[in-house]
Enzyme design. Structure first.
Site, PDB file in Angstrom:
ATOM      1  N   LYS A  44     156.767  34.536   3.006  1.00 51.35           N
ATOM      2  CA  LYS A  44     155.314  34.321   2.909  1.00 51.35           C
ATOM      3  C   LYS A  44     154.958  33.686   1.574  1.00 51.35           C
ATOM      4  O   LYS A  44     155.779  33.676   0.648  1.00 51.35           O
ATOM      5  CB  LYS A  44     154.597  35.664   3.079  1.00 51.35           C
ATOM      6  N   TYR A 272     141.790  25.719 -27.905  1.00 50.89           N
ATOM      7  CA  TYR A 272     140.429  26.186 -27.615  1.00 50.89           C
ATOM      8  C   TYR A 272     140.129  27.497 -28.339  1.00 50.89           C
ATOM      9  O   TYR A 272     140.948  28.421 -28.321  1.00 50.89           O
ATOM     10  CB  TYR A 272     140.267  26.431 -26.106  1.00 50.89           C
TER      11      TYR A 272
HETATM   12  C1  LIG Z   1     155.605  41.199   1.244  1.00 51.59           C
HETATM   13  C2  LIG Z   1     156.184  42.224   2.111  1.00 51.59           C
HETATM   14  C3  LIG Z   1     157.556  42.531   2.036  1.00 51.59           C
HETATM   15  C4  LIG Z   1     158.460  42.000   0.946  1.00 51.59           C
HETATM   16  O1  LIG Z   1     158.181  42.706  -0.239  1.00 51.59           O
HETATM   17  P1  LIG Z   1     159.087  42.560  -1.563  1.00 51.59           P
HETATM   18  O2  LIG Z   1     158.614  43.637  -2.450  1.00 51.59           O
HETATM   19  O3  LIG Z   1     158.775  41.197  -2.104  1.00 51.59           O
HETATM   20  O4  LIG Z   1     160.485  42.682  -1.147  1.00 51.59           O
HETATM   21  C5  LIG Z   1     158.069  43.398   2.970  1.00 51.59           C
HETATM   22  N1  LIG Z   1     157.279  43.980   3.905  1.00 51.59           N
HETATM   23  C6  LIG Z   1     155.954  43.736   3.978  1.00 51.59           C
HETATM   24  C7  LIG Z   1     155.142  44.420   5.009  1.00 51.59           C
HETATM   25  C8  LIG Z   1     155.354  42.864   3.078  1.00 51.59           C
HETATM   26  O5  LIG Z   1     154.042  42.637   3.143  1.00 51.59           O
END
Ligand SMILES: *Cc1c(COP(=O)(O)O)cnc(C)c1O
Length: 375
Positions: A44, A272
């Site tokens: 994702k 800045y």
């Molecule tokens: C994002 C997510 C993961 C992966 O999590 P990590 O901590 O990056 O390994 C796994 N399961 C769900 C439901 C998630 O939303």
């Protein structure tokens, strides 16, 4: 030669270098850690900033280091994976957001995580080209998404009776504190809750552990592990440990170049607000990179950056397109010289600590301005 000229003028400033070999190594390492589990690669948010199509492609074609499935958070991400030729199972971690998405989800053979009654009703009433695979989301204690434990049997029964659903149905939950040391007991309670749901049902496939659970809680591996950040070689823990401490390799190197080197007198302000002043005469480097590329604007003076492989501090405020660093009085660095913000020799976990942020956020906030190179 005109071609060389073109190559020079086009060679990118801000670059995300992706080491596919490290990605394959990390998959192998996960196989070692969880030998009895199948692996869902979480890609994702543009594969945590690493480039979703390329990462998924690397993990689906290689003769070694192949993921058994992929997971994303949005249907659009899953559709993009199918467009790019990914044929493995793809799991939608929050299922669908609108029942109108269901026919396409079924057609593209996406699996859905079912977390709410409105989704169940929509599924029961849908007319689909084919049945969809469903993971019931159990709220085992995070209290963000999912059904409470006492509702699971009923949801399961309804899904078993639903012709739009592939059998058998699967079970999934998520830890809220698996990354905390010492553990408060929450993870153990969640584990117990998960074990007690649909107990004795051997057809149900189970998935509980994300990165922190995979590394710290072997008893949470079950049938499918769901690594996200650790797949990219980055530790899920917000302490001083890095992915390398667990045998993983960082996949991303983020870099740019110096565009100016300036003599800077003692006592003069930089950037800045003029908030930082040098104590002594020095040389400043100006780097073509800023929060418009994804570097945190709130990074304090002193946050380390590598210039020509040497660690130097950021000075003054990070601006949209530029960052200033103190190269030191006798320094020899020149415009065009390479800069690294994080990678092999400067773990992103370290920048997360220096900026009071998290590696998750640093990786996923990279912007469209960056150019990607895949090794
Ligand atoms: C994002 C997510 C993961 C992966 O999590 P990590 O901590 O990056 O390994 C796994 N399961 C769900 C439901 C998630 O939303």
């Amino acid at each position: 030669m005109p071609m060389n000229e073109a190559a020079t003028t086009d060679s990118p400033l801000a670059t995300v270098l992706i080491n596919r070999q490290a990605l394959r190594h990390n998959i192998q390492r996960l196989r070692e850690l969880a030998p009895a589990s199948r692996l869902i690669a979480v890609v994702k948010a543009n594969a945590y900033g690493h480039g979703m199509p390329e990462v998924a492609n690397t993990l689906s074609n290689a003769s070694t280091g192949t993921a058994d499935a992929f997971a994303v958070a949005r249907p659009q991400e899953a559709f993009a994976l199918r467009e790019s030729g990914i044929s493995q199972p793809i799991i939608l971690l929050e299922g669908f957001f609108d029942s109108a998405q269901l026919p396409r989800i079924a057609h593209k053979q996406l699996q859905i995580v079912l977390h709410s009654l409105w989704q169940l009703t929509a599924l029961e009433q849908a007319h689909l080209p084919q049945a969809v695979r469903v993971w019931i989301k159990l709220d085992s204690g995070m209290h963000r998404l999912g059904f409470p434990p006492q509702q699971i049997e009923e949801i399961y029964a309804r899904l078993c009776a639903c012709p739009q659903v592939c059998q058998p149905v699967n079970l999934l939950s998520h830890f809220s504190c698996a990354d905390e040391t010492p553990d408060s007991g929450t993870t153990y309670q969640q584990l117990t809750c998960f074990n007690q749901s649909l107990t004795g049902n051997t057809t149900v496939q189970r998935s509980l552990a994300a990165s922190a659970g995979i590394l710290r809680w072997p008893q949470a591996h079950f049938d499918w592990i769901r690594p996200g950040i650790i797949l990219y070689g980055v530790s899920p823990f917000d302490d001083t440990r890095t992915g390398a401490d667990f045998g993983f390799q960082p996949v991303m190197t983020l870099g740019s170049r110096l565009i100016a080197v300036r003599a800077h007198p003692a006592g003069a302000p930089v950037g800045y607000g003029g908030q930082w002043r040098s104590h002594q005469a020095t040389r400043l480097g100006v780097i073509a990179f800023g929060y418009g590329d994804g570097y945190p604007q709130y990074a304090p003076s002193g946050t380390p950056v590598l210039v020509n492989g040497r660690q130097v501090p950021i000075v003054g405020r990070v601006s949209m397109d530029m960052i200033c660093v103190d190269l030191g009085a006798g320094s020899q660095d020149r415009p065009g010289d390479p800069v690294i913000f994080w990678g092999d020799s400067l773990p992103v976990e370290r920048i997360a600590r220096a900026t009071n942020s998290s590696a998750y956020e640093l990786l996923t906030r990279l912007t469209v301005r960056l150019q990607y190179q895949y090794l």
